[in-house]
Design a protein around this motif. Structure first.
Motif, mmCIF file in Angstrom:
data_model
loop_
_atom_site.group_PDB
_atom_site.id
_atom_site.type_symbol
_atom_site.label_atom_id
_atom_site.label_comp_id
_atom_site.label_asym_id
_atom_site.label_seq_id
_atom_site.Cartn_x
_atom_site.Cartn_y
_atom_site.Cartn_z
ATOM 1 N N THR A 257 89.757 18.514 66.566
ATOM 2 C CA THR A 257 89.407 19.744 67.019
ATOM 3 C C THR A 257 87.765 19.734 66.948
ATOM 4 N N MET A 258 87.251 18.866 66.017
ATOM 5 C CA MET A 258 85.830 18.988 65.857
ATOM 6 C C MET A 258 85.146 17.672 66.211
ATOM 7 N N PRO A 259 84.573 17.560 67.215
ATOM 8 C CA PRO A 259 83.870 16.435 67.872
ATOM 9 C C PRO A 259 82.821 15.943 66.859
ATOM 10 N N TRP A 260 82.432 14.804 66.687
ATOM 11 C CA TRP A 260 81.583 13.955 65.779
ATOM 12 C C TRP A 260 80.464 13.772 66.746
ATOM 13 N N ALA B 89 89.176 -0.373 71.655
ATOM 14 C CA ALA B 89 90.051 -0.698 72.923
ATOM 15 C C ALA B 89 91.515 -0.340 72.403
ATOM 16 N N ARG B 90 92.137 -0.090 73.465
ATOM 17 C CA ARG B 90 93.590 0.605 73.419
ATOM 18 C C ARG B 90 94.160 0.379 74.792
ATOM 19 N N ALA B 91 95.155 -0.512 74.846
ATOM 20 C CA ALA B 91 95.907 -0.777 76.135
ATOM 21 C C ALA B 91 96.504 0.498 76.700
ATOM 22 N N GLY B 92 96.038 0.717 78.014
ATOM 23 C CA GLY B 92 96.833 2.042 78.737
ATOM 24 C C GLY B 92 95.994 3.287 78.374
ATOM 25 N N TYR B 93 94.944 3.187 77.560
ATOM 26 C CA TYR B 93 94.278 4.805 77.182
ATOM 27 C C TYR B 93 92.743 4.613 77.308
ATOM 28 N N THR B 94 92.090 5.604 77.650
ATOM 29 C CA THR B 94 90.858 5.732 77.506
ATOM 30 C C THR B 94 90.396 6.191 76.419
ATOM 31 N N PHE B 95 89.293 5.727 75.657
ATOM 32 C CA PHE B 95 88.849 6.402 74.542
ATOM 33 C C PHE B 95 87.800 7.627 74.977
ATOM 34 N N ALA B 96 88.263 8.761 73.875
ATOM 35 C CA ALA B 96 87.551 10.161 74.281
ATOM 36 C C ALA B 96 86.850 10.627 73.136
ATOM 37 N N GLY B 97 86.353 9.812 72.359
ATOM 38 C CA GLY B 97 85.224 10.072 71.267
ATOM 39 C C GLY B 97 85.858 10.163 69.954
ATOM 40 N N TRP B 98 84.873 10.307 69.049
ATOM 41 C CA TRP B 98 85.451 10.573 67.555
ATOM 42 C C TRP B 98 85.441 11.943 67.040
ATOM 43 N N TYR B 99 86.299 12.080 66.206
ATOM 44 C CA TYR B 99 86.329 13.641 65.629
ATOM 45 C C TYR B 99 86.494 13.593 63.936
ATOM 46 N N SER B 100 85.736 14.442 63.435
ATOM 47 C CA SER B 100 85.898 14.484 61.887
ATOM 48 C C SER B 100 87.014 15.239 61.477
ATOM 49 N N ASP C 12 81.281 11.027 51.825
ATOM 50 C CA ASP C 12 82.147 10.142 52.327
ATOM 51 C C ASP C 12 83.180 10.921 53.305
ATOM 52 N N MET C 13 83.457 10.245 54.392
ATOM 53 C CA MET C 13 84.390 10.821 55.298
ATOM 54 C C MET C 13 85.275 9.834 56.337
ATOM 55 N N THR C 14 86.133 10.650 57.114
ATOM 56 C CA THR C 14 86.768 9.772 58.162
ATOM 57 C C THR C 14 86.716 10.201 59.481
ATOM 58 N N LEU C 15 86.628 9.239 60.203
ATOM 59 C CA LEU C 15 86.225 9.859 61.627
ATOM 60 C C LEU C 15 87.581 9.119 62.350
ATOM 61 N N TYR C 16 88.241 9.957 63.569
ATOM 62 C CA TYR C 16 89.307 10.027 63.995
ATOM 63 C C TYR C 16 89.124 9.758 65.575
ATOM 64 N N LEU D 77 74.815 6.079 49.122
ATOM 65 C CA LEU D 77 75.522 5.335 50.074
ATOM 66 C C LEU D 77 76.721 6.070 50.128
ATOM 67 N N CYS D 78 76.965 6.725 51.500
ATOM 68 C CA CYS D 78 78.440 7.245 51.867
ATOM 69 C C CYS D 78 79.039 6.301 52.804
ATOM 70 N N ARG D 79 80.493 6.270 52.435
ATOM 71 C CA ARG D 79 81.496 5.550 53.130
ATOM 72 C C ARG D 79 81.895 6.304 54.263
ATOM 73 N N VAL D 80 81.855 5.859 55.471
ATOM 74 C CA VAL D 80 82.636 6.276 56.616
ATOM 75 C C VAL D 80 83.692 5.391 57.023
ATOM 76 N N THR D 81 85.021 5.950 56.915
ATOM 77 C CA THR D 81 86.111 5.282 57.490
ATOM 78 C C THR D 81 86.767 5.617 58.969
ATOM 79 N N PHE D 82 86.980 4.574 59.737
ATOM 80 C CA PHE D 82 87.515 4.969 60.905
ATOM 81 C C PHE D 82 88.992 4.683 61.283
ATOM 82 N N GLN D 83 89.513 5.793 61.668
ATOM 83 C CA GLN D 83 90.996 5.918 61.847
ATOM 84 C C GLN D 83 91.050 5.676 63.398
#
Length: 269
Positions: free
Chosen positions: A216-219, A200-211, A228-232, A169-175
């Motif tokens: 610079t590296m879209p997930w 959600a973030r007021a005044g912003y549009t979500f543009a995807g997850w990156y590794s 184990d990894m973090t997505l931004y 089992l791998c842990r994926v953390t979200f930033q």
């Protein structure tokens, strides 16, 4: 005459071909292993030996300078500073990265004749103590290169990373970078991750997850999770909104001032 012109054009085209197509230009691969393999199993408290080698895949194998950063998660591993072994001329140091990870930096430079690294040459090794009770720890090469003799360019290079498996089992953390908190998710190693709902973030549009922290590296949701990894989270719209928010009031003030000046001048005429 026409035939001669065609021959001349062909010769000119051959002379203009980039050096990259030359069979003599070397290509390298930075190879990481954990306990001698691309992956190994371990438990909390175990000591794992990490080895870095450089393999010359084609062309000449004379090396003037090379470097690599072996990146790991300090929540998963602890570096054993007295365990370092290196090839002659190779220096090693530790780095703390912006995303919270650490790296062991290995570098080689020759101020004289080139080093003859035939085939696959080991640069050095070190040990890591496993801290994690579960998950998979990634060992990744970063900022790796083999430079040309003048140091102005570097040759094509790839990397083969390694992993230490404590559990499947791998842990994926979200930033979320300003969005709402998202709890970590567990996914079996080798499986794709079902991404959470868009934050959600007021005044912003979500543009995807990156590794990576630099976005610079879209997930892709179809990409298998191997450790184990973090997505931004990336966002758009803030700069545009900010620019408009400062430009429009300023423009309105300038227009109002110009209108008042024109009105006062007409009034006194």
């Amino acid at each position: 005459m026409k035939t001669l012109r065609c021959v001349m054009l062909l010769l000119a085209a051959l002379l203009l071909l980039p050096a990259a197509v030359s069979a003599d230009e070397p290509e390298y691969t930075f190879v990481l292993t954990a306990n001698g393999a691309d992956s190994c199993r371990a438990a909390a408290g175990d000591i794992v030996t990490v080895t870095l080698a450089v393999r010359c895949d084609s062309g000449t194998d004379a090396v003037y300078a090379a470097q690599d950063e072996i990146v790991f998660d300090p929540a998963f591993f602890a570096f054993e500073p007295d365990s370092v072994l290196t090839r002659s001329g190779v220096k090693i140091s530790t780095l703390h990265l912006r995303d919270g990870r650490q790296a062991v930096y290995m570098s080689f430079i020759s101020y004289g004749s080139a080093a003859d690294w035939a085939g696959e040459t080991v640069l050095g090794s070190f040990r890591l103590r496993v801290l994690a009770e579960d998950g998979t720890g990634a060992l990744c090469s970063s900022n790796y290169l083999v430079s040309s003799q003048d140091g102005m360019t570097h040759f094509p290079a790839g990397a083969e990373d390694a992993a230490v498996v404590v559990s499947e089992l791998c842990r994926v953390t979200f930033q979320t970078n300003g969005g709402g908190d998202i709890p970590p998710r567990m996914v079996y190693r080798g499986n794709a991750l079902t991404l959470p709902e868009m934050p959600a973030r007021a005044g912003y549009t979500f543009a995807g997850w990156y590794s990576d922290i630099d976005l610079t590296m879209p997930w892709l949701e179809t990409t298998p999770v191997t450790a184990d990894m973090t997505l931004y989270a990336a966002w758009t719209g803030a700069e545009t909104a900010s620019a408009q928010g400062t430009w429009l009031p300023a423009a309105a003030i300038l227009l109002l001032a110009a209108a008042l000046a024109w009105y006062n001048r007409r009034k006194h005429e």
